[in-house]
Enzyme design. Structure first.
Site, PDB file in Angstrom:
ATOM      1  N   ILE A   1      16.836 -14.372   5.805  1.00 49.90           N
ATOM      2  CA  ILE A   1      16.525 -13.543   6.965  1.00 49.90           C
ATOM      3  C   ILE A   1      15.586 -14.327   7.889  1.00 49.90           C
ATOM      4  CG2 ILE A   1      15.495 -11.381   7.750  1.00 49.90           C
ATOM      5  CD1 ILE A   1      18.140 -11.055   6.263  1.00 49.90           C
TER       6      ILE A   1
ATOM      7  N   LYS B  93       9.373 -22.325  -0.619  1.00 47.61           N
ATOM      8  CA  LYS B  93       8.820 -21.685   0.577  1.00 47.61           C
ATOM      9  C   LYS B  93       7.541 -22.406   0.986  1.00 47.61           C
ATOM     10  CE  LYS B  93      10.329 -16.938  -0.446  1.00 47.61           C
ATOM     11  NZ  LYS B  93       9.877 -15.528  -0.611  1.00 47.61           N
TER      12      LYS B  93
ATOM     13  N   ALA C  40      -3.890   7.798 -10.973  1.00 47.97           N
ATOM     14  CA  ALA C  40      -3.949   8.064 -12.412  1.00 47.97           C
ATOM     15  C   ALA C  40      -2.735   8.855 -12.895  1.00 47.97           C
ATOM     16  CB  ALA C  40      -5.235   8.816 -12.752  1.00 47.97           C
TER      17      ALA C  40
ATOM     18  N   GLU D  56      10.174  -9.856  22.285  1.00 46.81           N
ATOM     19  CA  GLU D  56       9.963  -8.997  21.123  1.00 46.81           C
ATOM     20  C   GLU D  56       8.499  -8.598  20.999  1.00 46.81           C
ATOM     21  OE1 GLU D  56      10.405  -9.046  16.244  1.00 46.81           O
ATOM     22  OE2 GLU D  56      11.361 -10.606  17.454  1.00 46.81           O
TER      23      GLU D  56
ATOM     24  N   CYS E 228     -11.782   6.489 -13.724  1.00 50.86           N
ATOM     25  CA  CYS E 228     -11.152   6.938 -14.973  1.00 50.86           C
ATOM     26  C   CYS E 228     -10.123   5.934 -15.475  1.00 50.86           C
ATOM     27  CB  CYS E 228     -10.526   8.313 -14.776  1.00 50.86           C
ATOM     28  SG  CYS E 228      -9.204   8.392 -13.538  1.00 50.86           S
TER      29      CYS E 228
END
Length: 635
Positions: free
Chosen positions: A610, A538, A79, A394, A57
């Site tokens: 970070i 980056k 939607a 970790e 739709c």
């Protein structure tokens, strides 16, 4: 409508709406595998603009308004989300036009070309529904739509069905839904006239401000609060050298708060952005020139495409990184491959809050564990899952945490530290130390680690083309690349996650969705706009904040990190700094499970970037009124 008796197969022409816009059957069960051999074949484009999935739709609504008016509405998750939009984008001028929302029963009736919106629930249980209004009468309304009943429209009609309407003496226009269990929210009309429109309530910007809070000091602060009888918690305590959420002793009592409005905003943004990144991934895989910018070995491109076609819905974990400030919410990137911090969010911060008596608001990761369990239950992993991890502390507790989610999902698993214990068998299968074949793998290693092992040999042997297969020798130890690219081994996360996790996706997103409110401008080349705003460089492939450089409007470097990704190609992204809150720059992260919002957490650092060493801290979502009243007291 009672005279319809024939359901049409997928792609059948159902009729033409005003303007000559075709509507098609969306009966997916009848779709031809020959005509639609892969998932990308179901994506609908017009003039290079993404319309939606054939033939849903939303696709029809967006295609109709584009062909008739030249504008489109933004990508939405479902939607019913259209009813929250307040503008559309003129494709030619790239300008925004007002879009007004009118509730069912408004004194401003729908117009031909209005979008009629149904809420989620009942007949439209998860998605809601959208249709185009074609004609409006006092006692009825006609609409054109896709993905309702897959039946050919009545002969000679340029609409799919009629809805009963009532106009009251006061001038209110009410529509009756054809389904007893569904609800019409109202209609959307592109107009400057906002009379009787749903008010656009200005959200107090302070609801998007992070606040630093402190738990009460403990009588016995050294008391253990993590259960070391649980393997994952024991591994976490070992990695952190104690029962603590922050590595900084002075921060053991600190936590942060955001409003419930901010939480809802993060949830919607996460679900919407996942869809945008998936669209951009498909776009890249269909455009070889763009794919070249991702610096992937040519020999595995065929496997990436195969993974995308076969395993689009096989994502278990992923994480978005955001900057949330009163000035807006912007996404930095999407970590689809080996995302971290799940245990800190889903388990540790909740136990921290219980131990320190923090009851303010709700734990931002309280539902994350169960959401991951449900994602595993819906996955194709049915046999033994081997959990591959390195010896990094970790990675160990992260892997053990994921093992707990598998256990709760009823899926057997086995931990494998490193790969030195694995061997090839005579048939070319890979066996663990007990001789069990490996068929399902969840890993902590990134796909890029494996690609580094095969780049040199792929580049040296051009005959490989796009058909790399690991070489093997009985009794020998396979390489990581041999395991992850083995044709009989299913890896989580899928190979296609290489695309959305690569920073080269960011300029692609900006080109596809220019000026999207959640995106930052990004480009493969440094341009005047980025220089004027300040920018970030980056590497297209990097981890843990390595090799990032922040440059201000005066072209001065204000922060930079080193790392092992300096040789990678770079992209440039507009500078949008993290908020500085009580001495720390704070990044909000949201997690997905199977591509849907599943929880949130925080990363903090004294640096603007970070990194792997950045702390996680507890995040609580607080009632709007309570948060604003606290702020009023402070002021």
């Amino acid at each position: 409508m009672s005279h319809r008796t024939t359901s049409s197969v997928f792609g059948t022409l159902l009729g033409y709406a005003p303007g000559g816009v075709a509507a098609y059957s969306c009966d997916y069960e009848s779709a031809s595998d020959a005509q639609y051999p892969k998932r990308s074949a179901f994506r609908s484009y017009l003039d290079g603009i993404y319309m939606g999935y054939k033939w849903q739709c939303v696709e029809f609504a967006r295609r109709w308004i584009y062909l008739n008016h030249g504008y489109i509405f933004d990508d939405i998750s479902m939607a019913y989300d259209i009813f929250q939009l307040r503008s559309v984008r003129d494709v030619v001028t790239n300008s925004r036009l007002p879009l007004q929302a009118f509730a069912n029963g408004s004194k401003s009736p729908p117009q031909p070309g209005s979008l009629l919106i149904w809420d989620q629930g009942g007949e439209f249980s998860e998605t809601g529904h959208v249709a185009i209004v074609t004609e409006v009468f006092a006692d009825k309304l006609r609409v054109a739509e896709q993905n309702l009943d897959h039946e050919i429209w009545p002969e000679g009609c340029n609409y799919s069905r009629e809805l009963p309407a009532t106009t009251t003496q006061e001038g209110e226009y009410w529509l009756q839904c054809s389904f007893n269990d569904a609800t019409i929210l109202g209609w959307m009309t592109q107009t400057d006239n906002s009379l009787y429109a749903q008010p656009t309530i200005a959200t107090d910007k302070q609801l998007f401000a992070l606040r630093s809070r402190y738990a009460k000091a403990q009588v016995d602060p050294q008391k253990s609060w993590l259960n070391v009888a649980n393997e994952d918690e024991a591994a976490y305590v070992k990695a952190m050298h104690g029962d603590k959420l922050s590595a900084v002793s002075a921060d053991q009592y600190r936590y942060y708060t955001l409003s419930e409005t901010a939480q809802l905003t993060l949830q919607r943004a996460t679900n919407e952005l996942h869809g945008l990144f998936m669209h951009a991934t498909d776009y890249v895989l269909e455009n070889p020139a763009l794919l070249d910018k991702f610096n992937l070995p040519r020999a595995i491109l065929g496997k990436i495409r195969q993974s995308w076609d076969n395993r689009l819905n096989q994502l278990i974990t992923s994480r978005f990184d955001f900057s949330m400030t009163p000035q807006g919410l912007k996404v930095y990137e999407y970590n689809c491959d080996s995302a971290s911090c799940y245990m800190e969010s889903a388990k540790i911060q909740g136990k921290w809050a219980h131990h320190y008596g923090v009851h303010e608001g709700q734990d931002s990761g309280k539902d994350l564990f169960n959401n991951l369990v449900n994602a595993w239950r819906k996955s194709q992993a049915k046999g033994l899952v081997h959990i591959l991890h390195d010896c990094d502390p970790e990675e160990i507790y992260h892997a053990l945490f994921i093992q707990q989610t598998l256990k709760s999902a009823g899926i057997a698993s086995k931990m494998v530290s490193g790969i030195s214990s694995l061997k090839w068998d005579p048939q070319g299968n890979i066996l663990d130390v007990q001789g069990e074949s490996i068929h399902w793998v969840w890993k902590t290693w990134s796909w890029e680690t494996a690609l580094d092992q095969i780049r040199s040999e792929c580049e040296a042997d051009q005959a490989l083309g796009e058909h790399y297969e690991p070489a093997w020798e009985r009794g020998q130890t396979p390489r990581l690349a041999d395991i992850l690219l083995h044709k009989n081994i299913m890896i989580f996360e899928p190979l296609w996650t290489l695309i959305p996790s690569n920073k080269a996706i960011l300029p692609v997103l900006w080109s596809l969705f220019p000026n999207h409110p959640l995106l930052l401008q990004a480009d493969f080349e440094l341009n005047a706009d980025l220089q004027a705003s300040g920018y970030v460089t980056k590497p297209i492939v990097g981890r843990c904040g390595a090799n990032i450089q922040l440059v201000d409007q005066d072209q001065d470097i204000i922060e930079a990190t080193g790392g092992g990704f300096a040789a990678q190609e770079q992209i440039y992204q507009a500078l949008f700094p993290l908020p500085l809150v009580d001495g720390y720059y704070v990044q909000v992260c949201t997690f997905t499970a199977a591509g849907k919002y599943a929880g949130s957490c925080l990363r903090v650092d004294a640096s603007m970037i970070i990194s792997k060493e950045s702390d996680c801290m507890a995040l609580r979502f607080v009632n709007d009124e309570a948060l604003l009243s606290q702020q009023a007291v402070i002021n």
